[in-house]
Design an enzyme around this catalytic site. Structure first.
Site, PDB file in Angstrom:
ATOM      1  N   ARG A  50       0.814  -1.237   0.000  1.00 15.76           N
ATOM      2  CA  ARG A  50       0.000   0.000   0.000  1.00 15.76           C
ATOM      3  C   ARG A  50       0.836   1.271   0.000  1.00 15.76           C
ATOM      4  NH1 ARG A  50      -2.906  -3.077   3.884  1.00 15.76           N
ATOM      5  NH2 ARG A  50      -4.598  -4.185   2.852  1.00 15.76           N
TER       6      ARG A  50
ATOM      7  N   LYS B  55       2.503  11.302 -11.418  1.00 24.38           N
ATOM      8  CA  LYS B  55       1.592  10.458 -12.196  1.00 24.38           C
ATOM      9  C   LYS B  55       2.307   9.157 -12.476  1.00 24.38           C
ATOM     10  CE  LYS B  55      -1.590  13.453 -14.684  1.00 24.38           C
ATOM     11  NZ  LYS B  55      -1.996  13.923 -16.013  1.00 24.38           N
TER      12      LYS B  55
ATOM     13  N   GLU C 187       7.791  17.652 -25.326  1.00 26.67           N
ATOM     14  CA  GLU C 187       7.245  18.037 -24.012  1.00 26.67           C
ATOM     15  C   GLU C 187       7.873  19.356 -23.539  1.00 26.67           C
ATOM     16  OE1 GLU C 187       4.677  16.430 -22.993  1.00 26.67           O
ATOM     17  OE2 GLU C 187       4.908  14.243 -23.046  1.00 26.67           O
TER      18      GLU C 187
ATOM     19  N   LYS D  81       6.501  22.677 -14.679  1.00 24.00           N
ATOM     20  CA  LYS D  81       5.752  21.487 -14.258  1.00 24.00           C
ATOM     21  C   LYS D  81       5.448  21.549 -12.770  1.00 24.00           C
ATOM     22  CE  LYS D  81       4.344  17.049 -14.599  1.00 24.00           C
ATOM     23  NZ  LYS D  81       4.439  15.787 -15.303  1.00 24.00           N
TER      24      LYS D  81
ATOM     25  N   GLU E 286      -5.126  16.944 -10.800  1.00 29.03           N
ATOM     26  CA  GLU E 286      -5.736  17.260 -12.095  1.00 29.03           C
ATOM     27  C   GLU E 286      -7.249  17.448 -12.028  1.00 29.03           C
ATOM     28  OE1 GLU E 286      -3.832  15.442 -15.542  1.00 29.03           O
ATOM     29  OE2 GLU E 286      -5.777  15.408 -16.511  1.00 29.03           O
TER      30      GLU E 286
ATOM     31  N   ARG F 198      -3.932  21.339 -14.215  1.00 30.70           N
ATOM     32  CA  ARG F 198      -2.965  20.311 -14.618  1.00 30.70           C
ATOM     33  C   ARG F 198      -3.303  19.680 -15.967  1.00 30.70           C
ATOM     34  NH1 ARG F 198       0.241  15.763 -11.009  1.00 30.70           N
ATOM     35  NH2 ARG F 198       1.410  14.949 -12.783  1.00 30.70           N
TER      36      ARG F 198
ATOM     37  N   ASN G  69      -1.638  18.320 -20.819  1.00 31.74           N
ATOM     38  CA  ASN G  69      -2.027  17.302 -21.800  1.00 31.74           C
ATOM     39  C   ASN G  69      -2.198  17.846 -23.205  1.00 31.74           C
ATOM     40  OD1 ASN G  69      -2.370  14.553 -20.900  1.00 31.74           O
ATOM     41  ND2 ASN G  69      -3.664  15.452 -19.320  1.00 31.74           N
TER      42      ASN G  69
ATOM     43  N   HIS H  63      -2.015  15.553 -26.174  1.00 33.66           N
ATOM     44  CA  HIS H  63      -1.964  14.183 -25.681  1.00 33.66           C
ATOM     45  C   HIS H  63      -3.213  13.365 -26.029  1.00 33.66           C
ATOM     46  CE1 HIS H  63       1.523  15.643 -23.592  1.00 33.66           C
ATOM     47  NE2 HIS H  63       1.717  14.515 -22.948  1.00 33.66           N
TER      48      HIS H  63
ATOM     49  N   HIS I  80      -2.265  10.134 -27.616  1.00 33.89           N
ATOM     50  CA  HIS I  80      -2.545   8.811 -27.041  1.00 33.89           C
ATOM     51  C   HIS I  80      -3.329   7.951 -28.038  1.00 33.89           C
ATOM     52  CE1 HIS I  80      -2.050  10.318 -22.590  1.00 33.89           C
ATOM     53  NE2 HIS I  80      -0.900  10.058 -23.173  1.00 33.89           N
TER      54      HIS I  80
ATOM     55  N   HIS J 210       6.187   8.331 -27.706  1.00 30.62           N
ATOM     56  CA  HIS J 210       5.196   9.191 -27.055  1.00 30.62           C
ATOM     57  C   HIS J 210       5.364  10.648 -27.506  1.00 30.62           C
ATOM     58  CE1 HIS J 210       2.548  10.749 -23.944  1.00 30.62           C
ATOM     59  NE2 HIS J 210       3.506  11.570 -23.547  1.00 30.62           N
TER      60      HIS J 210
HETATM   61  P1  NAD Z   1      11.265   5.364 -22.542  1.00 23.20           P
HETATM   62  O1  NAD Z   1      11.189   5.266 -21.096  1.00 23.20           O
HETATM   63  O2  NAD Z   1      10.731   4.253 -23.356  1.00 23.20           O
HETATM   64  O3  NAD Z   1      12.780   5.645 -22.969  1.00 23.20           O
HETATM   65  C1  NAD Z   1      13.094   5.800 -24.311  1.00 23.20           C
HETATM   66  C2  NAD Z   1      14.193   4.832 -24.773  1.00 23.20           C
HETATM   67  O4  NAD Z   1      15.463   5.347 -24.376  1.00 23.20           O
HETATM   68  C3  NAD Z   1      14.109   3.443 -24.179  1.00 23.20           C
HETATM   69  O5  NAD Z   1      14.531   2.512 -25.143  1.00 23.20           O
HETATM   70  C4  NAD Z   1      15.107   3.509 -23.031  1.00 23.20           C
HETATM   71  O6  NAD Z   1      15.611   2.252 -22.665  1.00 23.20           O
HETATM   72  C5  NAD Z   1      16.184   4.367 -23.627  1.00 23.20           C
HETATM   73  N1  NAD Z   1      16.996   5.132 -22.690  1.00 23.20           N
HETATM   74  C6  NAD Z   1      16.591   5.748 -21.573  1.00 23.20           C
HETATM   75  N2  NAD Z   1      17.580   6.504 -21.071  1.00 23.20           N
HETATM   76  C7  NAD Z   1      18.642   6.330 -21.878  1.00 23.20           C
HETATM   77  C8  NAD Z   1      19.942   6.871 -21.895  1.00 23.20           C
HETATM   78  N3  NAD Z   1      20.343   7.787 -21.009  1.00 23.20           N
HETATM   79  N4  NAD Z   1      20.787   6.462 -22.859  1.00 23.20           N
HETATM   80  C9  NAD Z   1      20.376   5.576 -23.803  1.00 23.20           C
HETATM   81  N5  NAD Z   1      19.146   5.062 -23.861  1.00 23.20           N
HETATM   82  C10 NAD Z   1      18.286   5.444 -22.911  1.00 23.20           C
HETATM   83  O7  NAD Z   1      10.514   6.684 -23.086  1.00 23.20           O
HETATM   84  P2  NAD Z   1      10.369   8.165 -22.510  1.00 23.20           P
HETATM   85  O8  NAD Z   1      10.200   9.017 -23.701  1.00 23.20           O
HETATM   86  O9  NAD Z   1      11.391   8.487 -21.525  1.00 23.20           O
HETATM   87  O10 NAD Z   1       8.991   8.091 -21.723  1.00 23.20           O
HETATM   88  C11 NAD Z   1       7.776   7.853 -22.382  1.00 23.20           C
HETATM   89  C12 NAD Z   1       6.772   7.371 -21.363  1.00 23.20           C
HETATM   90  O11 NAD Z   1       6.568   8.370 -20.382  1.00 23.20           O
HETATM   91  C13 NAD Z   1       5.419   7.064 -21.956  1.00 23.20           C
HETATM   92  O12 NAD Z   1       4.959   5.833 -21.467  1.00 23.20           O
HETATM   93  C14 NAD Z   1       4.533   8.184 -21.447  1.00 23.20           C
HETATM   94  O13 NAD Z   1       3.198   7.792 -21.304  1.00 23.20           O
HETATM   95  C15 NAD Z   1       5.184   8.505 -20.128  1.00 23.20           C
HETATM   96  N6  NAD Z   1       4.946   9.867 -19.645  1.00 23.20           N
HETATM   97  C16 NAD Z   1       4.564   9.999 -18.356  1.00 23.20           C
HETATM   98  C17 NAD Z   1       4.373  11.258 -17.824  1.00 23.20           C
HETATM   99  C18 NAD Z   1       4.010  11.418 -16.378  1.00 23.20           C
HETATM  100  O14 NAD Z   1       3.695  12.523 -15.960  1.00 23.20           O
HETATM  101  N7  NAD Z   1       4.069  10.368 -15.589  1.00 23.20           N
HETATM  102  C19 NAD Z   1       4.582  12.386 -18.615  1.00 23.20           C
HETATM  103  C20 NAD Z   1       4.978  12.227 -19.934  1.00 23.20           C
HETATM  104  C21 NAD Z   1       5.154  10.942 -20.443  1.00 23.20           C
HETATM  105  N1  GLY Z   2       2.381  14.821 -18.157  1.00 21.34           N
HETATM  106  C1  GLY Z   2       1.110  15.259 -17.697  1.00 21.34           C
HETATM  107  C2  GLY Z   2       1.016  15.460 -16.243  1.00 21.34           C
HETATM  108  O1  GLY Z   2       1.930  15.196 -15.508  1.00 21.34           O
HETATM  109  O2  GLY Z   2       0.016  15.905 -15.757  1.00 21.34           O
END
Ligand code: NAD
Ligand code: GLY
Length: 361
Positions: free
Chosen positions: A121, A143, A185, A227, A237, A241, A245, A248, A252, A265
């Site tokens: 939890r 998130k 972003e 942010k 949100e 917040r 998006n 997005h 999405h 993404h």
């Molecule tokens: P990812 O985590 O898939 O990383 C991208 C690629 O780069 C992967 O293959 C990873 O292994 C590689 N990688 C990571 N760091 C590296 C480095 N320093 N050197 C070499 N390779 C490296 O993708 P991302 O773009 O980081 O994240 C996308 C995800 O984030 C999506 O699932 C999206 O929905 C989510 N997201 C979440 C939020 C949130 O607020 N929680 C906001 C925006 C996006």
């Molecule tokens: N990336 C959208 C949020 O954090 O609200």
């Protein structure tokens, strides 16, 4: 130089440390560990690059760490992979006070955070982002989620980390396509609420692409500042917040429609932002000149400005799963100007379909 921001969320407040070489700074980690035990969650790409350095730092801080190495990719952001984390936590007798450290991009961060929110939890967790996207966005704000075959990030929780260690030197190994996806972003913050930053980006996007450390440190700091301000104003949100998006809802739909991992993404968000700008223009809220400025900066960042041809009906069907849908009605983040976003249900589906058709190949 290290810059530190704080996400001022009362008893859940936490620092974001931004700088180069921070993985080798045990002093930044140790104050946040109540128990001298950690589980580092990473993936098979990031692990070989940065896991040893992080585990070394933890050791210097007197913390014993085990690691869980997940398969790499958006297509693994699901229950099955999440269970690998729970398997490791249980078989290593992790307790509620053990710290989970998510080392990687947004996929690892979102899954690690969700695992931390659920395990017993709630266990503490730290974000150590290693992609541009995760440095500027996903590591901040709490998130956490996994995907469902019917929709992105549909299963998750709001769960804040104890700290964010944003080491920009990790970007040196990031593939160019991933770096560009992260820029989507960054540009978003300029578009939704920071017009001066948008102008700065128009003048500096090539410096960022060239890996200029000063420019990167500035852009990461300014993005995290934006942010953090939004998250503090509206953690769960219920209002502002949602502006984060921008692009997005369309993005999405692209990710889910094409299959997770086909478009990155950030790429889907870039094309989605242009559809949102097109729609804002058709509503008479944004000038064609501003749409041109937005298109130009995404093109210079090497990002798509048109979505894939899936048909407007399919887009809209997928968009119905969006978390902003209220009483069955689509609500979208649209632009009144560069630097001023709004959440609106003003566009009817015919107009949305027109904008999709105009902006998809
Ligand atoms: P990812 O985590 O898939 O990383 C991208 C690629 O780069 C992967 O293959 C990873 O292994 C590689 N990688 C990571 N760091 C590296 C480095 N320093 N050197 C070499 N390779 C490296 O993708 P991302 O773009 O980081 O994240 C996308 C995800 O984030 C999506 O699932 C999206 O929905 C989510 N997201 C979440 C939020 C949130 O607020 N929680 C906001 C925006 C996006
Ligand atoms: N990336 C959208 C949020 O954090 O609200």
């Amino acid at each position: 130089m290290i810059q530190t921001l704080r996400v001022e969320l009362g008893e859940r407040a936490y620092p974001i440390h931004i700088g180069s070489g921070l993985l080798s700074r045990p002093d930044l980690l140790s104050p946040h560990f109540k128990q001298k035990k950690a589980v580092v969650v990473t993936n098979e790409t990031v692990g070989p690059l940065y896991l040893n350095a992080l585990i070394d730092s933890l050791r210097q801080a007197g913390i014993t760490a085990i690691s869980v190495v997940l398969p790499d990719g958006e297509q693994f952001k699901n229950w099955e992979t999440l269970n690998l984390v729970f398997d490791a936590l249980l078989s290593n007798h992790c307790e509620r006070g053990t710290m989970l450290v998510a080392l990687g991009g947004g996929v690892v961060g979102d899954m690690g955070g969700f695992a931390a929110a659920c395990y017993q939890r709630g266990m503490p967790f730290a974000q150590v982002p290693t992609t541009l996207l995760s440095l500027v966005d996903s590591s901040v704000g709490g998130k956490t989620a996994i995907n469902h075959p019917l929709g992105k990030n549909m299963i998750g929780a709001f769960y804040q980390p104890k700290l964010v260690l944003a080491d920009i030197s990790t970007l040196k190994t990031l593939p160019a396509r991933e770096f560009k996806a992260g820029l989507a972003e960054v540009i978003k913050y300029g578009l939704i609420r920071d017009p001066d930053f948008f102008v700065w980006l128009e003048g500096n996007v090539e410096r960022l692409l060239a890996g200029d450390e000063d420019a990167l440190a500035f852009a990461v700091h300014r993005s995290c500042q934006n942010k953090a301000e939004v998250v503090v104003a509206d953690e769960r949100e219920t209002g502002e917040r949602a502006l984060l998006n921008l692009g997005h809802t369309f993005g999405h739909a692209i990710e889910t429609g094409l299959g997770y991992g086909v478009w990155l993404h950030g790429e889907a968000v870039a094309a989605g932002t242009l559809i949102a700008a097109e729609l804002s223009c058709r509503l008479g809220w944004l000038t064609a000149e501003d749409v041109g400025r937005i298109e130009a900066i995404f093109l210079r960042a090497g990002l798509p400005v048109r979505g894939p041809a899936m048909g407007a009906t399919r887009y809209i069907e997928l968009m119905r799963h969006d978390k902003k849908v209220m009483d069955g009605k689509l609500r979208l983040v649209l632009l009144n100007a560069i630097g001023k976003a709004v959440v609106s249900d003003a566009a009817d589906e015919a107009l949305i379909a027109d904008a999709i058709c105009a902006r998809c190949t």
